[in-house]
Enzyme design. Sequence first.
Site, PDB file in Angstrom:
ATOM      1  N   GLY A  40       7.974   5.294 -17.658  1.00 55.00           N
ATOM      2  CA  GLY A  40       9.421   5.352 -17.436  1.00 55.00           C
ATOM      3  C   GLY A  40      10.063   3.975 -17.530  1.00 55.00           C
ATOM      4  O   GLY A  40       9.380   2.964 -17.691  1.00 55.00           O
ATOM      5  N   SER A  41      11.381   3.952 -17.386  1.00 55.01           N
ATOM      6  CA  SER A  41      12.111   2.697 -17.601  1.00 55.01           C
ATOM      7  C   SER A  41      11.829   1.683 -16.492  1.00 55.01           C
ATOM      8  O   SER A  41      11.852   0.470 -16.746  1.00 55.01           O
ATOM      9  CB  SER A  41      13.617   2.975 -17.700  1.00 55.01           C
ATOM     10  OG  SER A  41      14.066   3.661 -16.553  1.00 55.01           O
ATOM     11  N   ASP A  82       4.163   3.384 -10.117  1.00 55.03           N
ATOM     12  CA  ASP A  82       4.955   4.302 -10.936  1.00 55.03           C
ATOM     13  C   ASP A  82       6.352   4.442 -10.337  1.00 55.03           C
ATOM     14  O   ASP A  82       6.577   4.119  -9.169  1.00 55.03           O
ATOM     15  CB  ASP A  82       4.251   5.671 -11.004  1.00 55.03           C
ATOM     16  CG  ASP A  82       4.728   6.503 -12.195  1.00 55.03           C
ATOM     17  OD1 ASP A  82       5.642   6.075 -12.920  1.00 55.03           O
ATOM     18  OD2 ASP A  82       4.170   7.596 -12.396  1.00 55.03           O
ATOM     19  N   ASP A 108      11.855  10.162  -9.938  1.00 49.91           N
ATOM     20  CA  ASP A 108      13.208  10.667 -10.185  1.00 49.91           C
ATOM     21  C   ASP A 108      13.958  10.878  -8.875  1.00 49.91           C
ATOM     22  O   ASP A 108      15.172  10.718  -8.821  1.00 49.91           O
ATOM     23  CB  ASP A 108      13.131  11.977 -10.984  1.00 49.91           C
ATOM     24  CG  ASP A 108      12.444  11.750 -12.310  1.00 49.91           C
ATOM     25  OD1 ASP A 108      12.952  10.931 -13.092  1.00 49.91           O
ATOM     26  OD2 ASP A 108      11.372  12.338 -12.545  1.00 49.91           O
ATOM     27  N   GLY A 161      10.220  11.835 -17.383  1.00 52.62           N
ATOM     28  CA  GLY A 161       9.723  11.357 -18.682  1.00 52.62           C
ATOM     29  C   GLY A 161       8.651  12.262 -19.272  1.00 52.62           C
ATOM     30  O   GLY A 161       8.112  11.975 -20.340  1.00 52.62           O
ATOM     31  N   GLU A 201       0.241  11.382 -14.577  1.00 56.54           N
ATOM     32  CA  GLU A 201       0.693  10.593 -13.422  1.00 56.54           C
ATOM     33  C   GLU A 201       0.061  11.130 -12.143  1.00 56.54           C
ATOM     34  O   GLU A 201      -0.377  10.361 -11.274  1.00 56.54           O
ATOM     35  CB  GLU A 201       2.220  10.645 -13.324  1.00 56.54           C
ATOM     36  CG  GLU A 201       2.895   9.902 -14.463  1.00 56.54           C
ATOM     37  CD  GLU A 201       4.403  10.031 -14.483  1.00 56.54           C
ATOM     38  OE1 GLU A 201       5.043   9.220 -15.160  1.00 56.54           O
ATOM     39  OE2 GLU A 201       4.941  10.941 -13.843  1.00 56.54           O
ATOM     40  N   LYS A 249      17.710   6.674  -6.282  1.00 51.30           N
ATOM     41  CA  LYS A 249      16.665   7.707  -6.271  1.00 51.30           C
ATOM     42  C   LYS A 249      16.351   8.233  -4.864  1.00 51.30           C
ATOM     43  O   LYS A 249      15.650   9.226  -4.723  1.00 51.30           O
ATOM     44  CB  LYS A 249      15.373   7.142  -6.882  1.00 51.30           C
ATOM     45  CG  LYS A 249      15.522   6.507  -8.264  1.00 51.30           C
ATOM     46  CD  LYS A 249      15.656   7.547  -9.330  1.00 51.30           C
ATOM     47  CE  LYS A 249      15.723   7.008 -10.739  1.00 51.30           C
ATOM     48  NZ  LYS A 249      14.505   6.465 -11.264  1.00 51.30           N
TER      49      LYS A 249
HETATM   50  C1  5RP Z   1       7.928  10.015 -15.913  1.00 49.16           C
HETATM   51  C2  5RP Z   1       8.309   9.817 -14.494  1.00 49.16           C
HETATM   52  C3  5RP Z   1       9.116   8.617 -14.156  1.00 49.16           C
HETATM   53  O1  5RP Z   1       8.469   7.908 -13.161  1.00 49.16           O
HETATM   54  C4  5RP Z   1      10.464   9.055 -13.658  1.00 49.16           C
HETATM   55  O2  5RP Z   1      11.057   9.899 -14.619  1.00 49.16           O
HETATM   56  C5  5RP Z   1      11.370   7.863 -13.377  1.00 49.16           C
HETATM   57  O3  5RP Z   1      11.694   7.242 -14.580  1.00 49.16           O
HETATM   58  P1  5RP Z   1      12.692   6.015 -14.649  1.00 49.16           P
HETATM   59  O4  5RP Z   1      11.983   4.854 -14.053  1.00 49.16           O
HETATM   60  O5  5RP Z   1      12.958   5.851 -16.133  1.00 49.16           O
HETATM   61  O6  5RP Z   1      13.942   6.391 -13.901  1.00 49.16           O
HETATM   62  O7  5RP Z   1       7.985  10.579 -13.617  1.00 49.16           O
HETATM   63  O8  5RP Z   1       7.249  11.215 -16.103  1.00 49.16           O
END
Ligand code: 5RP
Length: 219
Positions: free
Chosen positions: A29-30, A81, A84, A97, A103, A121
């Site tokens: 993810g970002s 990690d 969301d 993502g 994960e 979040k």
């Molecule tokens: C990917 C995920 C990510 O950790 C989640 O979507 C958060 O992403 P971001 O850091 O881009 O907000 O679970 O599968």
Amino acid sequence: MDAQEKKRLAAQAALEFIVPGTRLGVGTGSTVNCLIEALPDIRDRIDCVVSSSRASTALLEERGFDVITLNESGDLDVYVDGADEASKRLHLIKGGGGALTREKVLAAASRRFVCIVDDSKLVGMLGNFPLPIEVLPMAQEYVSRQLLKLRGQPVWREGFVTDNGNHILDVQGLQISNPVEFEDRLNRIPGIVTVGIFARRPADILLIASDSGVREMRV
Ligand code: 5RP
């Protein structure tokens, strides 16, 4: 401070948990991309790296890391990690993502799960973010009908195929008051590969970046 700056701050704060000799798991993810950008600075502390997605593997390899499999590494010391949604009990919704299955495996295989987020979040109750569920393609319609019975509104993430060759249903309209129980309940539906609720194995440490800096939460 904009969202990208907060993601960078949270990622920087995670570096202190990567001590010399760490067998490291890297999420997707970002926010994790900010972590990957910073990893070359602490390369000498990392014993080995395992990745949760093809996307993260590509970014790690671009920076010269030799990414190995979980089968090769054995259990990991630290898994970093994003999420969301995150609650104060460190229960998470993940999978925006689409990398939730790998994960969840890496989180389970890690001694310590450090979750990095910006303050947008943090929620009181999980479920406002549509819950990602990875399903076997042949079971998609069956699983959708079961989710409707649980008052969820599943929406197929059209055109998206996971790294494992499966589909994603994003389930809207859920208010997840008991994440552990709901994760168990969904796990019992045949055809579901992985549920994006991370409550049975929550984060151990939540690093939340906001305008006033990074706050650390533990249960
Ligand atoms: C990917 C995920 C990510 O950790 C989640 O979507 C958060 O992403 P971001 O850091 O881009 O907000 O679970 O599968």
